[in-house]
Each structure stands twice: as structure tokens, then as C-alpha cells.
Write a protein that holds these residues in place. Structure first.
Motif, PDB file in Angstrom:
ATOM      1  N   ALA A 226      -1.686  -7.366   3.438  1.00  0.00           N
ATOM      2  CA  ALA A 226      -2.199  -7.570   2.082  1.00  0.00           C
ATOM      3  C   ALA A 226      -1.189  -7.049   1.042  1.00  0.00           C
ATOM      4  CB  ALA A 226      -3.542  -6.865   1.931  1.00  0.00           C
ATOM      5  N   LEU A 227      -0.615  -5.882   1.302  1.00  0.00           N
ATOM      6  CA  LEU A 227       0.362  -5.324   0.347  1.00  0.00           C
ATOM      7  C   LEU A 227       1.604  -6.208   0.243  1.00  0.00           C
ATOM      8  CD1 LEU A 227      -0.125  -1.575   1.243  1.00  0.00           C
ATOM      9  CD2 LEU A 227      -0.370  -2.557  -1.046  1.00  0.00           C
ATOM     10  N   LYS A 228       2.046  -6.748   1.383  1.00  0.00           N
ATOM     11  CA  LYS A 228       3.194  -7.670   1.346  1.00  0.00           C
ATOM     12  C   LYS A 228       2.856  -8.888   0.499  1.00  0.00           C
ATOM     13  CE  LYS A 228       5.316  -6.721   5.849  1.00  0.00           C
ATOM     14  NZ  LYS A 228       5.325  -7.165   7.248  1.00  0.00           N
ATOM     15  N   LYS A 229       1.640  -9.421   0.663  1.00  0.00           N
ATOM     16  CA  LYS A 229       1.244 -10.624  -0.085  1.00  0.00           C
ATOM     17  C   LYS A 229       1.288 -10.418  -1.584  1.00  0.00           C
ATOM     18  CE  LYS A 229      -2.418 -13.061   1.237  1.00  0.00           C
ATOM     19  NZ  LYS A 229      -3.665 -13.473   1.930  1.00  0.00           N
ATOM     20  N   ILE A 230       0.942  -9.214  -2.038  1.00  0.00           N
ATOM     21  CA  ILE A 230       0.890  -8.965  -3.481  1.00  0.00           C
ATOM     22  C   ILE A 230       2.284  -8.588  -4.008  1.00  0.00           C
ATOM     23  CG2 ILE A 230       0.167  -6.533  -3.321  1.00  0.00           C
ATOM     24  CD1 ILE A 230      -1.267  -9.042  -5.829  1.00  0.00           C
ATOM     25  N   GLY A 231       3.245  -8.477  -3.104  1.00  0.00           N
ATOM     26  CA  GLY A 231       4.620  -8.249  -3.543  1.00  0.00           C
ATOM     27  C   GLY A 231       5.077  -6.805  -3.488  1.00  0.00           C
ATOM     28  N   ALA A 232       4.322  -5.929  -2.823  1.00  0.00           N
ATOM     29  CA  ALA A 232       4.726  -4.523  -2.727  1.00  0.00           C
ATOM     30  C   ALA A 232       5.934  -4.383  -1.792  1.00  0.00           C
ATOM     31  CB  ALA A 232       3.566  -3.671  -2.228  1.00  0.00           C
ATOM     32  N   ILE A 233       6.729  -3.339  -2.066  1.00  0.00           N
ATOM     33  CA  ILE A 233       7.965  -3.089  -1.319  1.00  0.00           C
ATOM     34  C   ILE A 233       7.811  -1.780  -0.547  1.00  0.00           C
ATOM     35  CG2 ILE A 233      10.453  -2.623  -1.581  1.00  0.00           C
ATOM     36  CD1 ILE A 233       9.711  -5.404  -2.509  1.00  0.00           C
ATOM     37  N   PRO A 234       8.174  -1.772   0.751  1.00  0.00           N
ATOM     38  CA  PRO A 234       8.074  -0.511   1.506  1.00  0.00           C
ATOM     39  C   PRO A 234       9.218   0.434   1.145  1.00  0.00           C
ATOM     40  CG  PRO A 234       8.952  -2.247   2.911  1.00  0.00           C
ATOM     41  CD  PRO A 234       8.673  -2.884   1.587  1.00  0.00           C
ATOM     42  N   GLU A 235       8.884   1.705   0.960  1.00  0.00           N
ATOM     43  CA  GLU A 235       9.924   2.663   0.550  1.00  0.00           C
ATOM     44  C   GLU A 235      10.183   3.740   1.581  1.00  0.00           C
ATOM     45  OE1 GLU A 235       9.134   4.295  -3.294  1.00  0.00           O
ATOM     46  OE2 GLU A 235       9.713   2.423  -4.305  1.00  0.00           O
ATOM     47  N   GLY A 236       9.240   3.972   2.470  1.00  0.00           N
ATOM     48  CA  GLY A 236       9.493   5.039   3.441  1.00  0.00           C
ATOM     49  C   GLY A 236       8.218   5.426   4.170  1.00  0.00           C
ATOM     50  N   ILE A 237       8.411   6.288   5.137  1.00  0.00           N
ATOM     51  CA  ILE A 237       7.290   6.720   5.975  1.00  0.00           C
ATOM     52  C   ILE A 237       6.871   8.136   5.585  1.00  0.00           C
ATOM     53  CG2 ILE A 237       6.555   7.219   8.354  1.00  0.00           C
ATOM     54  CD1 ILE A 237       7.054   4.237   7.816  1.00  0.00           C
ATOM     55  N   LEU A 238       5.567   8.303   5.399  1.00  0.00           N
ATOM     56  CA  LEU A 238       5.000   9.623   5.128  1.00  0.00           C
ATOM     57  C   LEU A 238       4.429  10.113   6.459  1.00  0.00           C
ATOM     58  CD1 LEU A 238       3.162   8.403   1.916  1.00  0.00           C
ATOM     59  CD2 LEU A 238       5.328   9.633   1.992  1.00  0.00           C
ATOM     60  N   ARG A 239       5.202  10.925   7.135  1.00  0.00           N
ATOM     61  CA  ARG A 239       4.851  11.275   8.507  1.00  0.00           C
ATOM     62  C   ARG A 239       3.569  12.084   8.584  1.00  0.00           C
ATOM     63  NH1 ARG A 239       9.456  14.307  11.136  1.00  0.00           N
ATOM     64  NH2 ARG A 239       9.503  15.317   9.107  1.00  0.00           N
ATOM     65  N   LYS A 240       2.697  11.674   9.490  1.00  0.00           N
ATOM     66  CA  LYS A 240       1.443  12.388   9.770  1.00  0.00           C
ATOM     67  C   LYS A 240       0.745  12.831   8.482  1.00  0.00           C
ATOM     68  CE  LYS A 240       2.825  13.794  14.401  1.00  0.00           C
ATOM     69  NZ  LYS A 240       2.202  12.610  15.006  1.00  0.00           N
ATOM     70  N   SER A 241       0.515  11.865   7.597  1.00  0.00           N
ATOM     71  CA  SER A 241      -0.021  12.195   6.270  1.00  0.00           C
ATOM     72  C   SER A 241      -1.503  11.858   6.104  1.00  0.00           C
ATOM     73  CB  SER A 241       0.788  11.453   5.201  1.00  0.00           C
ATOM     74  OG  SER A 241       0.820  10.064   5.486  1.00  0.00           O
ATOM     75  N   LEU A 242      -2.118  11.220   7.100  1.00  0.00           N
ATOM     76  CA  LEU A 242      -3.535  10.869   6.976  1.00  0.00           C
ATOM     77  C   LEU A 242      -4.287  11.370   8.204  1.00  0.00           C
ATOM     78  CD1 LEU A 242      -5.850   9.262   5.546  1.00  0.00           C
ATOM     79  CD2 LEU A 242      -5.209   7.318   7.001  1.00  0.00           C
ATOM     80  N   LEU A 243      -5.250  12.257   7.981  1.00  0.00           N
ATOM     81  CA  LEU A 243      -6.074  12.754   9.089  1.00  0.00           C
ATOM     82  C   LEU A 243      -7.235  11.799   9.286  1.00  0.00           C
ATOM     83  CD1 LEU A 243      -6.629  14.990  11.147  1.00  0.00           C
ATOM     84  CD2 LEU A 243      -7.945  16.187   9.378  1.00  0.00           C
ATOM     85  N   ARG A 244      -7.301  11.191  10.475  1.00  0.00           N
ATOM     86  CA  ARG A 244      -8.365  10.214  10.765  1.00  0.00           C
ATOM     87  C   ARG A 244      -8.878  10.457  12.174  1.00  0.00           C
ATOM     88  NH1 ARG A 244     -12.036   8.730   9.549  1.00  0.00           N
ATOM     89  NH2 ARG A 244     -12.855   6.706   9.038  1.00  0.00           N
ATOM     90  N   ASN A 245     -10.162  10.716  12.295  1.00  0.00           N
ATOM     91  CA  ASN A 245     -10.774  10.975  13.598  1.00  0.00           C
ATOM     92  C   ASN A 245     -10.009  12.032  14.401  1.00  0.00           C
ATOM     93  OD1 ASN A 245     -12.781   9.030  13.105  1.00  0.00           O
ATOM     94  ND2 ASN A 245     -11.405   7.394  13.779  1.00  0.00           N
ATOM     95  N   GLY A 246      -9.642  13.110  13.727  1.00  0.00           N
ATOM     96  CA  GLY A 246      -8.997  14.238  14.396  1.00  0.00           C
ATOM     97  C   GLY A 246      -7.534  14.031  14.712  1.00  0.00           C
ATOM     98  N   GLU A 247      -6.956  12.925  14.221  1.00  0.00           N
ATOM     99  CA  GLU A 247      -5.547  12.638  14.541  1.00  0.00           C
ATOM    100  C   GLU A 247      -4.774  12.368  13.244  1.00  0.00           C
ATOM    101  OE1 GLU A 247      -2.988   9.297  17.072  1.00  0.00           O
ATOM    102  OE2 GLU A 247      -5.152   9.069  16.781  1.00  0.00           O
ATOM    103  N   TYR A 248      -3.576  12.942  13.131  1.00  0.00           N
ATOM    104  CA  TYR A 248      -2.756  12.656  11.953  1.00  0.00           C
ATOM    105  C   TYR A 248      -1.985  11.354  12.156  1.00  0.00           C
ATOM    106  CZ  TYR A 248      -3.668  17.123   9.737  1.00  0.00           C
ATOM    107  OH  TYR A 248      -4.284  18.175   9.111  1.00  0.00           O
ATOM    108  N   LEU A 249      -2.130  10.425  11.200  1.00  0.00           N
ATOM    109  CA  LEU A 249      -1.457   9.125  11.280  1.00  0.00           C
ATOM    110  C   LEU A 249      -0.295   9.077  10.290  1.00  0.00           C
ATOM    111  CD1 LEU A 249      -4.571   6.736  11.254  1.00  0.00           C
ATOM    112  CD2 LEU A 249      -3.398   7.738  13.233  1.00  0.00           C
ATOM    113  N   ASP A 250       0.770   8.355  10.676  1.00  0.00           N
ATOM    114  CA  ASP A 250       1.857   8.075   9.735  1.00  0.00           C
ATOM    115  C   ASP A 250       1.396   7.001   8.752  1.00  0.00           C
ATOM    116  OD1 ASP A 250       3.421   9.787  11.199  1.00  0.00           O
ATOM    117  OD2 ASP A 250       4.696   8.228  12.081  1.00  0.00           O
TER     118      ASP A 250
END
Ligand SMILES: CC(C)(COP(=O)(O)OP(=O)(O)OC[C@H]1O[C@@H](n2cnc3c(N)ncnc32)[C@H](O)[C@@H]1OP(=O)(O)O)[C@@H](O)C(=O)NCCC(=O)NCCS
Length: 220
Positions: A173-197
């Protein structure tokens, strides 16, 4: 699409009841109240407390929240979120649009924008739609309106989104709207007891305006 709308409307009326939209003059400043934005598939408008049951039914599913911060788990939790959201809009720090497909009178998703600096020059946005509406074109229809609003009305310069690297739909969806990837935020989202990039995806005002005025403009 008609079938999806009819089915979702029936389901929502069971939990919410219906309320006819009322005509109110649009406020001049978004801090005084969000304008109504009209797309080809949906209307975007300010959240109302009465939206809470619909938002709970639409957005609190495991499918929707798999890669994002969990949504409130109760109607009261959504009511608190809506009240907070409207207070923050009045303070000028945050906006949240409800996405109401044409033919329905309750929302099936939300788009949020929150300031990242005191002047609101940089901001983060996030969005979620009920899974029955994925792949229908509703996202891009609503997203264009929200990004226009961000750059034209709030006068944001840089719009950021964080998407879990495992979130294929969110990234698509982000690609479709024209967003550009800039980098990885390592282990920045805690979800179900696990940190996701997560990856940081951005849209700059000048890029959006350049695309918008290009002949035959169509993001994606
Ligand atoms: C994010 C969201 C609003 C997008 O709406 P949507 O209707 O699913 O988006 P679209 O179908 O228009 O676009 C998604 C694109 O990703 C593609 N896609 C789907 N699954 C994919 C995968 N696993 N890997 C790569 N691309 C994928 C789709 O094919 C589509 O591209 P296409 O239109 O060129 O075929 C919706 O999926 C949602 O609410 N997800 C849950 C909440 C969420 O993750 N929010 C975003 C946080 S960044």
C-alpha cells in the motif's frame, strides 16, 4: 463491491443502529473540526463517539492488527480513543479521519496523522481498514485525500510511515501511494511478545506535488 458494502452495512447496523448524517458548515481551520473529504469510493470525516462499536467490529481483529499496535478491545476503549483524538486535533497535534464508504453510514477504517515536531512540519501517518475492504481500491482512494490534506492543509513537509517488514500488504500500500523506503528500524515494534523490525517509508511534499501536477497523474 456492492455485495461487500451491503454485507458490511447489514453487519454493522446490527451492532450500531443507523444515524443520518447532518449537514454542518465546514470549519475554516482543521483544528476547529476536520472537513469532510469526498473520494470516488468513500467519504472521510471526523470521528464521532457513535463510531466506536463499528470501529471495534472492523478494526479489532487479529488480521488487521497483526503488524500494528493493538486496537482498543472494547467499545469504551474506542470511545476513549475518539475523545482523545478530537482533543488532540483541537490542540493541533493529531488528526484522525474515519473512512465511510459510499452507501454506508459507519466507518470501516481510519487514517491518522500525528506531529513529530512542534511545528507539524514532519509527521507520521498510519491507517487501517477492515479486511473485507482490502484489495477493493478503498485504500488508494482514501490515502490520496489524506496525503493531499497533510500537505495542503496541515502544511506538512515530510510524511513518515513505519511498516513492519513482514507486513506485505502495508508495504504494498505504501509503495502504491508513492512512499520511499529509507531504512530499517531494528526491533522497533513489540507485537505478541516479540520485537519486529520496521521500515521507514516517507513522502516529501515536493515529490507529492511533482507527481500530482505531472500529466496523467495517477499514483500507482
Ligand atoms: C494497509 C491497508 C490499509 C492497505 O489496504 P489494502 O486494501 O490492503 O491495500 P491495497 O490492496 O490497495 O494495496 C496493497 C498492495 O500490496 C500488495 N500485497 C498484498 N500482499 C502482499 C504481500 N504479502 N507482499 C507484497 N505485496 C502484497 C497487493 O497486491 C496490493 O498491490 P496491487 O494493488 O498492486 O495488487 C490494509 O491492508 C490494512 O488495513 N492492513 C492492516 C493494518 C496495517 O497493516 N496498516 C498499515 C501499517 S503500515
Amino acid at each position: 463491491m456492492e455485495n461487500i458494502v451491503a454485507r458490511a452495512t447489514r453487519r454493522l447496523l446490527e451492532v450500531t443502529g443507523s444515524s443520518a448524517p447532518t449537514a454542518v458548515p465546514a470549519p475554516l481551520d482543521w483544528r476547529d473540526g476536520l472537513p469532510v473529504l469526498n473520494g470516488s469510493m468513500a467519504t472521510l470525516r471526523e470521528l464521532r463517539l457513535s463510531d466506536a462499536p463499528a470501529l471495534l467490529a472492523m478494526l479489532s481483529t487479529e488480521e488487521v492488527t497483526q503488524f500494528i499496535s493493538p486496537a482498543p478491545a472494547t467499545v469504551q476503549g474506542f470511545e476513549r480513543f475518539i475523545a482523545w483524538s478530537n482533543r488532540e486535533r483541537a490542540r493541533g497535534t493529531h488528526v484522525c479521519f474515519a473512512v465511510v464508504p459510499h452507501g454506508m453510514d459507519v466507518p470501516v477504517g481510519i487514517f491518522q496523522i500525528r506531529q513529530l515536531d512542534p511545528g507539524f512540519a514532519t509527521a507520521e501517518w498510519g491507517f487501517a481498514l477492515a479486511s473485507a475492504f482490502w484489495g477493493t481500491g478503498l485504500f488508494i482512494d482514501a490515502a490520496r485525500l489524506v496525503v493531499d490534506f497533510a500537505f495542503d492543509e496541515i502544511q506538512i513537509h515530510r510524511l513518515e510511515a513505519r511498516a513492519a517488514v513482514l507486513n506485505g500488504r502495508g508495504i504494498g500500500a505504501l509503495k502504491k501511494i508513492g512512499a520511499i523506503p529509507e531504512g530499517i528500524l531494528r526491533k522497533s515494534l513489540l507485537r505478541n511478545g516479540e520485537y519486529l523490525d520496521q521500515a521507514l517509508w516517507t513522502i516529501l511534499e515536493e515529490d507529492w506535488r511533482a507527481v500530482r501536477i505531472a500529466p496523467g497523474f495517477r499514483v500507482h
